[in-house]
Design a protein around this motif. Structure first.
Motif, PDB file in Angstrom:
ATOM      1  N   ILE A   1       1.024  -1.208   0.261  1.00  0.00           N
ATOM      2  CA  ILE A   1       0.226  -0.060  -0.086  1.00  0.00           C
ATOM      3  C   ILE A   1       1.073   1.350  -0.040  1.00  0.00           C
ATOM      4  N   PHE A   2       1.826   1.488   0.788  1.00  0.00           N
ATOM      5  CA  PHE A   2       3.003   2.627   1.018  1.00  0.00           C
ATOM      6  C   PHE A   2       3.146   3.095  -0.973  1.00  0.00           C
ATOM      7  N   ASP A   3       3.863   1.777  -1.241  1.00  0.00           N
ATOM      8  CA  ASP A   3       4.099   1.490  -2.549  1.00  0.00           C
ATOM      9  C   ASP A   3       3.749   2.225  -3.489  1.00  0.00           C
ATOM     10  N   SER A   4       2.225   1.803  -3.551  1.00  0.00           N
ATOM     11  CA  SER A   4       1.094   2.268  -3.925  1.00  0.00           C
ATOM     12  C   SER A   4       0.756   4.078  -4.229  1.00  0.00           C
ATOM     13  N   CYS A   5       0.634   3.683  -2.936  1.00  0.00           N
ATOM     14  CA  CYS A   5       0.499   5.588  -2.214  1.00  0.00           C
ATOM     15  C   CYS A   5       1.317   6.539  -3.227  1.00  0.00           C
ATOM     16  N   ILE A   6       3.157   5.737  -3.120  1.00  0.00           N
ATOM     17  CA  ILE A   6       3.790   6.520  -3.652  1.00  0.00           C
ATOM     18  C   ILE A   6       3.800   6.814  -5.628  1.00  0.00           C
ATOM     19  N   GLU A   7       3.851   5.800  -5.526  1.00  0.00           N
ATOM     20  CA  GLU A   7       3.297   5.679  -6.868  1.00  0.00           C
ATOM     21  C   GLU A   7       2.140   7.155  -7.888  1.00  0.00           C
TER      22      GLU A   7
ATOM     23  N   VAL B   1      -5.461   1.782  -1.421  1.00  0.00           N
ATOM     24  CA  VAL B   1      -6.273   0.926  -0.283  1.00  0.00           C
ATOM     25  C   VAL B   1      -6.788  -0.138  -1.475  1.00  0.00           C
ATOM     26  N   ARG B   2      -7.778   1.282  -2.041  1.00  0.00           N
ATOM     27  CA  ARG B   2      -8.909   0.072  -2.425  1.00  0.00           C
ATOM     28  C   ARG B   2      -8.127  -1.051  -4.402  1.00  0.00           C
ATOM     29  N   ALA B   3      -6.808  -0.305  -4.917  1.00  0.00           N
ATOM     30  CA  ALA B   3      -6.294  -0.901  -5.984  1.00  0.00           C
ATOM     31  C   ALA B   3      -5.764  -2.335  -4.829  1.00  0.00           C
TER      32      ALA B   3
ATOM     33  N   LEU C   1       2.727  11.141   0.080  1.00  0.00           N
ATOM     34  CA  LEU C   1       2.906   9.886   1.180  1.00  0.00           C
ATOM     35  C   LEU C   1       2.570   9.991   2.454  1.00  0.00           C
ATOM     36  N   ALA C   2       1.866   8.623   2.877  1.00  0.00           N
ATOM     37  CA  ALA C   2       1.664   8.689   4.329  1.00  0.00           C
ATOM     38  C   ALA C   2       2.277   7.355   5.445  1.00  0.00           C
ATOM     39  N   CYS C   3       2.622   7.878   6.107  1.00  0.00           N
ATOM     40  CA  CYS C   3       4.004   7.033   7.336  1.00  0.00           C
ATOM     41  C   CYS C   3       2.991   5.911   7.883  1.00  0.00           C
ATOM     42  N   ARG C   4       4.214   4.540   7.577  1.00  0.00           N
ATOM     43  CA  ARG C   4       3.710   3.706   7.555  1.00  0.00           C
ATOM     44  C   ARG C   4       3.711   2.966   9.035  1.00  0.00           C
ATOM     45  N   GLY C   5       2.566   2.028   9.339  1.00  0.00           N
ATOM     46  CA  GLY C   5       2.809   2.409  10.963  1.00  0.00           C
ATOM     47  C   GLY C   5       3.394   1.520  11.495  1.00  0.00           C
TER      48      GLY C   5
END
Length: 540
Positions: free
Chosen positions: A481-487, A534-536, A491-495
């Motif tokens: 999910i983090f990598d998808s966000c960056i693409e 997240v949906r992806a 930018l959202a911080c990983r828990g």
């Protein structure tokens, strides 16, 4: 010496910080707590503060008689580290005591002449009530300047020649007066011998506190929220101090979890001594945003008292306590009425949840305050409050470490907080700032309501609904999910970055987002992109 009961306040240069004897409290104690009017009256009675280069000061010079209406704190020798117990006052600063002798010529100290400073003055333009929060084009600003010799030439209190020279490790007398008054006004520690010292910000203060109370050779460990401030965890880890997480809920630390861990501690199983320190962020906890109620704080404090645990209270967000989010009356919606910015300073202070310091009858709390979140991060300046014994040891450490905040920071913060705003103006700034952040918080949550898939996410991702649950680890799902966000451009911080126990398998899938900087429009787009990521991943 210091005279505080009338006339000029004089602070002698470069006295060493030494532990004072247990003097009896004043015979006639004031009953009413310190107020804004009381601060003004005390300053008027004391007269001008005179504090030259490297002048010694401590909180006892600036506390009101009300502050001594309590017993003294406990001593903490049994918790302090061998390193900090071994430290002695700085020899060079101690030698400067001799400068008090009339006619003494000094070839000893390395204080350079201010005549050789290439800076003649410092100037800045600042917002001033009632212009807080208006567009820069609408604010004329307030110009304030500090000259090199304002004390000598303009009967000033602070100037460049003093601020930019060497100083005491606990900070200038000018700023020590302000933080001491503010601490008593807002927190009112319930023991007599509390003191303050300036810091280089909360992370620097935490690093020093860890060295004071923890030692890898003793196999020391520390407790904190199961999800804690990532930088704090990164500060602790290289010191060889093991970290253990305490379960949390919407109000932060669970006292029953804290008690359970301490009551059933097994040194062999845990690989460390029973913890003697708790690190916590009680207000707007990072990363969860949880804020402890007064009762929760009392319960946590009582557990620490039961097990003799010392508390590091890190409170950079304390003044940004917000009302609960109300979707129907979001502060971010056009035309929303701001009912908080016009609050009186008295009501603002009255409605703040009391701090752990405010209920600390033992002196078992070292509180860290910072200007980073509420004024400017680049000041690299804040202050700590604790018992006289602990602050004395803190200063000994700073004398051979940071030597205190930069003179530039102290000079500019003094001109802003003391000379321009005063205590009343600073509180008005905090009230305005809380309203600003409430609007930003609501804008982010409005975007969450609008863009996030409610069936799998509301502040946490429900990993049990993921199509590859059981096939991929939580860490792999988080990374996906983090990598998808960056693409996708957000930018959202990983828990996992905030997990207190890095060697323990994740039990949940979390991401941290912040509303501190982005505009309302950008937050809406960012949350939309996060929701798409997240949906992806969930194939929704």
């Amino acid at each position: 010496m210091a005279t505080t009961n009338g006339g000029t306040v004089e602070v002698a240069a470069a006295l060493p910080a030494v532990t004072r004897q247990d003097n009896p409290p004043p015979k006639q104690l004031a009953v009413e707590p310190l107020t804004l009017a009381g601060i003004a009256a005390r300053r008027a009675k004391a007269g001008k503060l005179v504090a030259g280069t490297a002048a010694y000061s401590d909180s006892d010079m600036f506390k009101s008689p009300q502050a001594y209406n309590h017993l003294k704190a406990r001593r903490w020798d049994h918790h302090l580290s061998p390193e900090v117990l071994a430290r002695h006052p700085c020899a060079l600063k101690k030698a400067a005591l001799n400068l008090k002798k009339p006619g003494m010529l000094s070839l000893g100290g390395g204080l350079p002449s201010a005549d050789n400073f290439p800076i003649e003055s410092l100037s800045m333009q600042v917002q001033h009530p009632p212009s807080f929060g208006k567009n820069s084009t609408e604010v004329s600003g307030y110009d304030t300047t500090m000259g090199k010799h304002d004390i000598r030439d303009k009967d000033g209190v602070y100037d460049v020649s003093v601020a930019l020279n060497y100083g005491q490790a606990n900070g200038s007398a000018q700023m020590m007066r302000w933080v001491t008054e503010h601490t008593e006004l807002v927190f009112r520690p319930p023991y007599a011998d509390w003191r303050c010292a300036l810091s280089i910000g909360s992370t620097g203060a935490l690093d020093s506190a860890l060295r004071m109370f923890c030692d890898r050779n003793r196999r020391d460990s520390i407790l904190t929220e199961e999800y804690s401030f990532a930088t704090a965890l990164e500060t602790i880890a290289p010191l060889g101090i093991k970290v253990f997480g305490v379960r949390i809920d919407e109000q932060g630390l669970l006292p029953e979890s804290l008690d359970e861990i301490l009551s059933n501690w097994d040194e062999n199983t845990r690989g460390a001594r029973k913890p003697t320190v708790l690190y916590t962020v009680p207000s707007g906890q990072n990363p969860t945003g949880a804020t402890m109620s007064l009762q929760r704080r009392k319960d946590v404090y009582n557990v620490c008292s039961k097990h003799d645990v010392y508390i590091f209270e890190d409170e950079p967000y304390y003044y940004l306590q917000m009302p609960p989010y109300d979707k129907a009356n979001s502060a971010a919606q056009p035309g929303a009425v701001d009912v908080y910015s016009n609050q009186s300073t008295e009501n603002f202070l009255r409605n703040l949840i009391p701090t752990l310091l405010s209920i600390d009858v033992d002196g078992r709390v070292l509180r860290m305050d910072s200007f980073s979140k509420v004024v400017v991060p680049g000041s690299r300046m804040g202050w700590v409050t604790a018992s006289e014994q602990v602050i004395e040891r803190y200063i000994r450490l700073q004398e051979c470490c940071s030597q205190g905040p930069a003179g530039f920071s102290q000079a500019l913060m003094y001109k802003l907080l003391d000379e321009t705003w005063g205590h009343e103006g600073y509180l008005r700034w905090l009230i305005r700032l809380r309203s600003e952040y409430t609007q930003r918080r609501d804008a982010l949550l409005d975007a969450c309501e609008k863009h996030l898939p409610k069936d799998v996410l509301w502040l946490r991702v429900d990993h049990t609904r993921h199509p590859h649950v059981g096939e991929k680890t939580l860490l792999e799902l988080e990374e996906e999910i983090f990598d998808s966000c960056i693409e996708s451009g957000v930018l959202a911080c990983r828990g996992s970055w905030f997990c207190a126990e890095r060697d323990v398998e994740l039990t949940g899938l979390f991401f941290r987002t912040t509303f501190a900087a982005a505009t309302q429009a950008d937050m809406d787009v960012a949350i939309q992109r996060f929701g798409q990521a997240v949906r992806a991943s969930f194939k929704i």
